[in-house]
Design a protein around this motif. Sequence first.
Motif, short mmCIF file in Angstrom:
data_model
loop_
_atom_site.label_atom_id
_atom_site.label_comp_id
_atom_site.label_asym_id
_atom_site.label_seq_id
_atom_site.Cartn_x
_atom_site.Cartn_y
_atom_site.Cartn_z
N LEU A 117 39.95 69.22 66.98
CA LEU A 117 39.48 70.53 66.53
C LEU A 117 40.54 71.60 66.73
N ASP A 118 41.32 71.47 67.82
CA ASP A 118 42.34 72.49 68.11
C ASP A 118 43.40 72.56 67.02
N SER A 119 43.57 71.47 66.28
CA SER A 119 44.53 71.49 65.18
C SER A 119 44.02 72.33 64.01
N GLU A 120 42.69 72.65 64.04
CA GLU A 120 42.03 73.46 63.00
C GLU A 120 42.17 72.84 61.62
N ARG A 121 42.24 71.52 61.58
CA ARG A 121 42.22 70.80 60.31
C ARG A 121 40.93 70.01 60.24
N ALA A 122 40.60 69.56 59.06
CA ALA A 122 39.40 68.75 58.91
C ALA A 122 39.55 67.44 59.68
N VAL A 123 38.46 67.04 60.36
CA VAL A 123 38.43 65.75 61.06
C VAL A 123 37.86 64.72 60.08
N VAL A 124 38.72 63.82 59.62
CA VAL A 124 38.31 62.82 58.63
C VAL A 124 38.27 61.46 59.34
N ALA A 125 37.05 61.01 59.64
CA ALA A 125 36.88 59.72 60.35
C ALA A 125 36.16 58.75 59.42
N ASN A 126 36.95 57.91 58.72
CA ASN A 126 36.34 56.92 57.83
C ASN A 126 35.59 55.86 58.63
N HIS A 127 36.11 55.54 59.82
CA HIS A 127 35.46 54.59 60.72
C HIS A 127 35.20 55.33 62.03
N ALA A 128 34.07 56.01 62.10
CA ALA A 128 33.78 56.89 63.22
C ALA A 128 33.76 56.16 64.56
N LEU A 129 33.38 54.86 64.55
CA LEU A 129 33.25 54.15 65.82
C LEU A 129 34.61 53.81 66.42
N THR A 130 35.64 53.76 65.61
CA THR A 130 36.97 53.39 66.12
C THR A 130 38.00 54.50 65.97
N ASP A 131 37.72 55.52 65.17
CA ASP A 131 38.70 56.59 64.96
C ASP A 131 38.97 57.31 66.29
N PRO A 132 40.24 57.60 66.63
CA PRO A 132 40.56 58.23 67.92
C PRO A 132 39.85 59.57 68.13
N SER A 133 39.59 60.30 67.03
CA SER A 133 38.97 61.62 67.17
C SER A 133 37.49 61.53 67.47
N THR A 134 36.82 60.46 67.01
CA THR A 134 35.36 60.40 67.11
C THR A 134 34.84 59.21 67.90
N CYS A 135 35.71 58.36 68.35
CA CYS A 135 35.23 57.17 69.06
C CYS A 135 34.52 57.52 70.36
N GLU A 136 34.78 58.72 70.89
CA GLU A 136 34.11 59.14 72.14
C GLU A 136 32.60 59.30 71.93
N PHE A 137 32.15 59.45 70.67
CA PHE A 137 30.72 59.60 70.39
C PHE A 137 30.01 58.26 70.18
N ARG A 138 30.75 57.17 70.23
CA ARG A 138 30.24 55.84 69.84
C ARG A 138 28.90 55.54 70.48
N ASP A 139 28.85 55.51 71.79
CA ASP A 139 27.64 55.02 72.46
C ASP A 139 26.55 56.08 72.59
N THR A 140 26.97 57.36 72.74
CA THR A 140 25.97 58.41 73.00
C THR A 140 25.41 59.06 71.73
N TYR A 141 26.15 58.95 70.61
CA TYR A 141 25.72 59.69 69.43
C TYR A 141 25.78 58.86 68.16
N SER A 142 26.93 58.24 67.90
CA SER A 142 27.12 57.58 66.59
C SER A 142 26.21 56.37 66.43
N ILE A 143 26.24 55.43 67.38
CA ILE A 143 25.43 54.21 67.24
C ILE A 143 23.94 54.53 67.25
N PRO A 144 23.47 55.40 68.18
CA PRO A 144 22.02 55.70 68.17
C PRO A 144 21.53 56.26 66.84
N HIS A 145 22.40 56.98 66.11
CA HIS A 145 21.97 57.57 64.84
C HIS A 145 22.48 56.79 63.63
#
Length: 454
Positions: free
Chosen positions: A86-114
């Motif tokens: 987010l600090d780069s102020e560019r769009a975060v484009v995660a084609n594979h959200a579960l493995t992408d470095p920017s969004t993988c932190e959400f894997r267990d708490t947010y991405s998989i549950p939803h």
Amino acid sequence: MPKNLYDTLLDVSKSSMIDAGDMQTAGLLILTAAIHGLGIQRAGIWLLTEDKQAICGKMLIDGDDCKLDSDLCLARSDFPNYFASLDSERAVVANHALTDPSTCEFRDTYSIPHGISSMLDAPIRHHGIMLGIICCEHQGEARVWTNEEIAFVSALADTYGRAVSAAQRNDYERKLQEINSQLEQKINERTEGLQRALENLHTAQAKLIESEKLASLGRLVSSLAHEINTPLGIAVTSSSHCASELKKVQQLYRNEQLNEEEFAQFLQGMDDGLQLINHNLTRAAGLVRDFKLSGAIHIADDQEVFDLRACIELSLKGLQPLLRKHQIHCELLPGSAQPFNGYPGAIAQIITNLITNSIHHAFAATDQKHITITLALEAEHIHLIYRDNGCGVPADIRDKIFEPFFTTARRTGGSGLGLSIVYNLVTQKLGGLIELAEDQSRGAVFIIKVPTAR
């Protein structure tokens, strides 16, 4: 950009909801457009806290469910990789959200549950500052976000920034209305107070002007009395001499001692005496006549059309005793008659006060004392230029000389009202203006400009 995305974006941009200032309505419109354009079920608006240490859900649409002001907040300390993106102020484009470095932190708490497999977050900016993101979440098989889709979501995020501007504008207008309402109330209160003060000031001003008029007439009377005493004294002395000579001749006649030579001398003496009496009585009568006319002008308060030049000449005649007493030569420069629609009393008062001001302040170090008055017509305005050859007005008091009660001659009896009354008569009574000339090196120069008609 595909036509469906372009049309959707155009509809949103043209909608009056964006500029209405209602953030919930604008947000729902934008999220609905994102869901429709991308063919997804979940989209949300997340806003950064002021310290940018957390991002909180402002609005979320999940199928038919819509949540406003979610209590879900993500802290920078828990998701450092995502916040670094987010600090780069560019769009975060995660084609594979579960493995992408920017969004993988959400894997267990947010991405998989939803059931989220891909994420596209576009930054929301307002005046160049990043406020948050529009988060688009794809469920099911992972998808590759196209450049057109990224541009589409980014444009929606910019549109949300436009809605923020509208909301702020509405908020400013509301606050401004409140301030204006309070200000109007204060202005009304102060206006009432000022009106009362102004009425009191006008009353006091009228009394001061009347007082100054009476003072001017008093000075004229004093000068006139001194001036009349001379011809009347000569006439009385000559009359007494004639009476004495008459008694002497009568006595000689009774005693039959009157000869032709003595009688001829008596007749010559009587002729000389009577001429002297007649000359001085005529002079005294002229002084009284001029004073009566000048006094009538001073107390005249009705507006009328009159010859301004003749009015000034008559005022100067009434002031001749005062001018002779102080050995001042005053002249109105020659010119044609000048019709004027105004107040002769005001003109007489202005001339009297200016001359009195010169007497009190100008000539302490001047031997040959001169005052000149010039009249000129320019573009439906009469320019009256008053000039003396005294010491001029010092630069440090030029901005104060028209203030009430300001005087540099307090010790010698100056009231500080003379020029203040002149200023008020010129600006209020005659609707003109008065100013000092820039060059005061060869004496004081006052320039008065008044309209020929009001």
